[in-house]
Design an enzyme around this catalytic site. Structure first.
Site, PDB file in Angstrom:
ATOM      1  N   LYS A 231       0.840  -1.200   0.000  1.00  0.00           N
ATOM      2  CA  LYS A 231       0.000   0.000   0.000  1.00  0.00           C
ATOM      3  C   LYS A 231       0.876   1.251   0.000  1.00  0.00           C
ATOM      4  O   LYS A 231       1.600   1.510   0.961  1.00  0.00           O
ATOM      5  CB  LYS A 231      -0.918  -0.015   1.232  1.00  0.00           C
ATOM      6  CG  LYS A 231      -1.681   1.303   1.464  1.00  0.00           C
ATOM      7  CD  LYS A 231      -2.625   1.238   2.671  1.00  0.00           C
ATOM      8  CE  LYS A 231      -3.192   2.615   3.023  1.00  0.00           C
ATOM      9  NZ  LYS A 231      -4.105   2.588   4.181  1.00  0.00           N
ATOM     10  N   ASP A 236      -2.377  10.123   3.837  1.00  0.00           N
ATOM     11  CA  ASP A 236      -3.791   9.765   3.964  1.00  0.00           C
ATOM     12  C   ASP A 236      -4.505  10.822   4.809  1.00  0.00           C
ATOM     13  O   ASP A 236      -4.505  10.746   6.027  1.00  0.00           O
ATOM     14  CB  ASP A 236      -3.921   8.370   4.604  1.00  0.00           C
ATOM     15  CG  ASP A 236      -5.375   7.917   4.705  1.00  0.00           C
ATOM     16  OD1 ASP A 236      -6.258   8.595   4.132  1.00  0.00           O
ATOM     17  OD2 ASP A 236      -5.619   6.882   5.349  1.00  0.00           O
ATOM     18  N   LYS A 243      -9.910  12.997   8.062  1.00  0.00           N
ATOM     19  CA  LYS A 243      -9.514  12.559   9.404  1.00  0.00           C
ATOM     20  C   LYS A 243      -9.428  13.756  10.341  1.00  0.00           C
ATOM     21  O   LYS A 243      -9.058  14.844   9.905  1.00  0.00           O
ATOM     22  CB  LYS A 243      -8.119  11.909   9.353  1.00  0.00           C
ATOM     23  CG  LYS A 243      -8.073  10.517   8.772  1.00  0.00           C
ATOM     24  CD  LYS A 243      -6.625  10.007   8.782  1.00  0.00           C
ATOM     25  CE  LYS A 243      -6.498   8.649   8.131  1.00  0.00           C
ATOM     26  NZ  LYS A 243      -7.166   7.565   8.859  1.00  0.00           N
ATOM     27  N   ASP A 254       1.611   6.278   5.679  1.00  0.00           N
ATOM     28  CA  ASP A 254       0.638   5.370   5.080  1.00  0.00           C
ATOM     29  C   ASP A 254       1.153   4.694   3.805  1.00  0.00           C
ATOM     30  O   ASP A 254       0.442   3.919   3.176  1.00  0.00           O
ATOM     31  CB  ASP A 254      -0.682   6.111   4.832  1.00  0.00           C
ATOM     32  CG  ASP A 254      -1.895   5.207   5.015  1.00  0.00           C
ATOM     33  OD1 ASP A 254      -1.762   4.173   5.700  1.00  0.00           O
ATOM     34  OD2 ASP A 254      -2.960   5.527   4.465  1.00  0.00           O
ATOM     35  N   ASP A 313     -11.986   7.204   3.542  1.00  0.00           N
ATOM     36  CA  ASP A 313     -10.800   6.946   4.364  1.00  0.00           C
ATOM     37  C   ASP A 313     -10.419   5.461   4.354  1.00  0.00           C
ATOM     38  O   ASP A 313      -9.358   5.092   4.841  1.00  0.00           O
ATOM     39  CB  ASP A 313     -11.050   7.433   5.796  1.00  0.00           C
ATOM     40  CG  ASP A 313      -9.763   7.569   6.597  1.00  0.00           C
ATOM     41  OD1 ASP A 313      -8.682   7.494   5.982  1.00  0.00           O
ATOM     42  OD2 ASP A 313      -9.856   7.766   7.822  1.00  0.00           O
ATOM     43  N   GLU A 315      -9.298   3.823   1.958  1.00  0.00           N
ATOM     44  CA  GLU A 315      -8.750   3.919   0.598  1.00  0.00           C
ATOM     45  C   GLU A 315      -7.722   2.841   0.291  1.00  0.00           C
ATOM     46  O   GLU A 315      -7.548   2.455  -0.867  1.00  0.00           O
ATOM     47  CB  GLU A 315      -8.128   5.311   0.399  1.00  0.00           C
ATOM     48  CG  GLU A 315      -6.695   5.496   0.928  1.00  0.00           C
ATOM     49  CD  GLU A 315      -6.542   5.324   2.430  1.00  0.00           C
ATOM     50  OE1 GLU A 315      -7.550   5.458   3.149  1.00  0.00           O
ATOM     51  OE2 GLU A 315      -5.419   5.035   2.896  1.00  0.00           O
ATOM     52  N   ARG A 317      -7.560  -0.384   0.953  1.00  0.00           N
ATOM     53  CA  ARG A 317      -8.092  -1.634   0.397  1.00  0.00           C
ATOM     54  C   ARG A 317      -8.522  -1.443  -1.061  1.00  0.00           C
ATOM     55  O   ARG A 317      -8.491  -2.393  -1.849  1.00  0.00           O
ATOM     56  CB  ARG A 317      -9.255  -2.125   1.268  1.00  0.00           C
ATOM     57  CG  ARG A 317     -10.417  -1.172   1.313  1.00  0.00           C
ATOM     58  CD  ARG A 317     -11.378  -1.493   2.448  1.00  0.00           C
ATOM     59  NE  ARG A 317     -10.852  -1.075   3.762  1.00  0.00           N
ATOM     60  CZ  ARG A 317     -11.505  -1.241   4.911  1.00  0.00           C
ATOM     61  NH1 ARG A 317     -12.679  -1.829   4.926  1.00  0.00           N
ATOM     62  NH2 ARG A 317     -10.969  -0.826   6.043  1.00  0.00           N
TER      63      ARG A 317
END
Ligand code: BES
Ligand code: ZN
Ligand code: ZN
Length: 465
Positions: A231, A236, A243, A254, A313, A315, A317
């Site tokens: 990933k 993020d 967030k 991230d 959020d 994102e 996956r």
């Protein structure tokens, strides 16, 4: 990057300061055999073999000796020399008895600091602490493991401003040119057409931080194919489901999954594992702008499944789904992915234990065994089919997050599972890639968690098989 190689050298009878390692059981016996002055000194420092270390500052040709307490002097852990490596004066050292083995790793890592953004580099042109060993054959692997670990740490520590998707691409290309691998990058219109989820997540970022899929291929065609996916969310923000400040603060990390995947690729290539490696890094920034994807949007994934965006959020996956689908196309005999995927994995297992999911018990078992052997722990979590239900969408094939606060790391893994064919063995690591407080050899900040475990499994399968 710290040059680790000169810090471990073969024993050629050079002048060294001895390091005595004792534990609470062996201390008594050891201290009895020391000169009275040493005993008095250790006594004055209340050194009893349980914690800490001490110098034996007595005139022995002007040199001192070191004594350090370890948990088990008969079986050294990777970290038992790290504090010494951080704090001893520069010079050459050697264990008074036995060989460092695994502990070479901590010796090296204790001497690396991320100082790209310090105007004063305090250890410029220092010789460092050199460890002499009678097992020179083990040096190379220790150096490679340390280099891979600091690759993860440095990439994760680098702020989003200095490390966006383009710089992540650069980092992959640098590895490729060192190791003779090929890199292909898909972006722009082609990304939108072939990798709709990656394009959707990265759609809010400015042109110079545009989303892309970075693919690296290495190895001989006749060798078994192994795919590694990471990933690569370079920041993020949460997207439109923004967030809160505290949750966003660490989100430069991230891309930690991508850093693990790249470091694993480096270990595979530099260790010359007889595999055909396929590394896939979807690299994006989950940003906010007029072109951001929205809650309620539906995106047709590369695989053809329609995904309703329940939460922008969730994102990671999404980008992994398209990348896993691409990885599966090559029919690898194994897929491994790394991702800083959920806060829920941290709630379940805390910062130090990556959550490990696998679609084969035999694979999960192999990973647990490897993790234990190299003291890089992971914890097996269930791909619990009944929780599939939590990813139901009212209008699409599935949603990207559930509205239940429960089992968040499992539902995220279940989402990924939809994009991996059952016939391909696959393991997924939901890892923190971060250390909130320092331990010897492991400063606060980015860290590799689960990397050595996976490499140990691959070595046992492909190198020592
Ligand atoms: N990158 C985060 C997960 C994360 C947060 C990892 C904190 C480590 C520390 C991920 O993209 C995310 O935001 N996940 C959400 C999912 C939720 C919206 C279903 C989460 O975990 O809250
Ligand atoms: Zn997120
Ligand atoms: Zn994320």
């Amino acid at each position: 990057m710290t040059d680790f190689a000169p810090l471990l050298v073969p024993d050629r009878g050079q002048k060294v300061r001895p390091i005595h390692l004792v534990d609470k059981d062996s201390f008594e016996n050891w201290v009895k055999k020391r000169p009275a002055e040493d005993r008095a000194l250790l006594d004055a420092h209340r050194f009893d073999g349980k914690t800490g270390f001490a110098y034996l500052l007595l005139p022995r040709g002007g040199e001192f000796e070191v004594v350090s307490a370890v948990k088990n002097a008969a079986e050294l852990s990777p970290w038992c020399l790290a504090r010494l490596a951080e704090s001893l004066p520069d010079g050459a050292y050697k264990l008074a008895s036995g060989e460092p083995g695994k502990a070479m790793l901590g010796w090296l890592l204790g001497q690396h600091r991320f100082d790209d953004f310090r105007s004063k580099k305090d250890d410029a042109d220092r010789g460092g602490r050199v460890l002499v060993t009678g097992e020179p054959a083990k040096i190379d692997e220790a150096v490679r493991l340390a280099e891979a670990t600091v690759l993860v740490r440095d990439l994760v520590n680098t702020p989003a401003m200095q490390l966006g998707p383009a710089e992540l691409e650069r980092a992959v290309k640098d590895e490729a040119s060192r190791c003779g691998a090929n890199v292909k990058v898909i972006s722009g219109k082609e990304l939108g057409e072939r990798y709709p989820l990656i394009a959707a997540v990265g759609g809010a970022a400015p042109a110079d931080r545009a989303p892309r899929l970075i693919e690296l291929e290495w190895g001989k065609p006749e060798h078994p194919r192994v795919a590694i996916v990471g990933k690569g969310v370079c920041f993020d923000s949460g997207g439109l489901d923004l967030k809160p400040a505290a949750g966003m603060r660490l989100m430069k990390k991230d891309m930690g999954g991508a850093a693990h995947a790249l470091a694993l690729a480096r270990l595979i290539m530099s260790g010359k594992l007889p595999v055909r490696l396929h590394l896939l890094i979807p690299a994006v920034e989950n940003a906010v702008s007029g072109s951001a994807y929205r809650p309620g949007d539906v995106v047709k994934s590369r695989k053809g499944l329609f995904v309703e965006i329940d939460n922008t959020d969730a994102e990671g996956r999404l980008i992994l789904a398209d990348a896993l689908d691409r990885a599966a196309e090559g029919k690898p005999e194994l897929i491994i992915d790394f991702a800083t995927l959920t806060g829920a994995a941290r709630v379940a297992l805390g910062p130090d234990l990556p959550a490990m999911f696998a679609n084969r018990d035999e694979l999960a078992g192999g990973l647990e065994t490897a993790a234990r052997a190299v003291e890089d722990p992971v914890w097996h979590m269930p791909l619990w089919d009944p929780y599939d239900e939590m990813l139901k969408s009212d209008i699409a094939d599935l949603a990207n997050s559930s509205n239940s606060p429960m089992a968040g790391s499992i539902t995220a893994a279940m989402f990924l599972k939809k994009f991996v064919p059952d016939e391909i063995p696959w393991a997924h690591f939901d890892t923190y890639a971060w250390r909130d407080s320092a331990k010897p050899g492991r400063p606060k900040g980015g860290d590799a968690l689960g990397l050595r475990a996976v490499f140990a499994l691959l070595e046992s399968r492909y190198l020592h098989a």
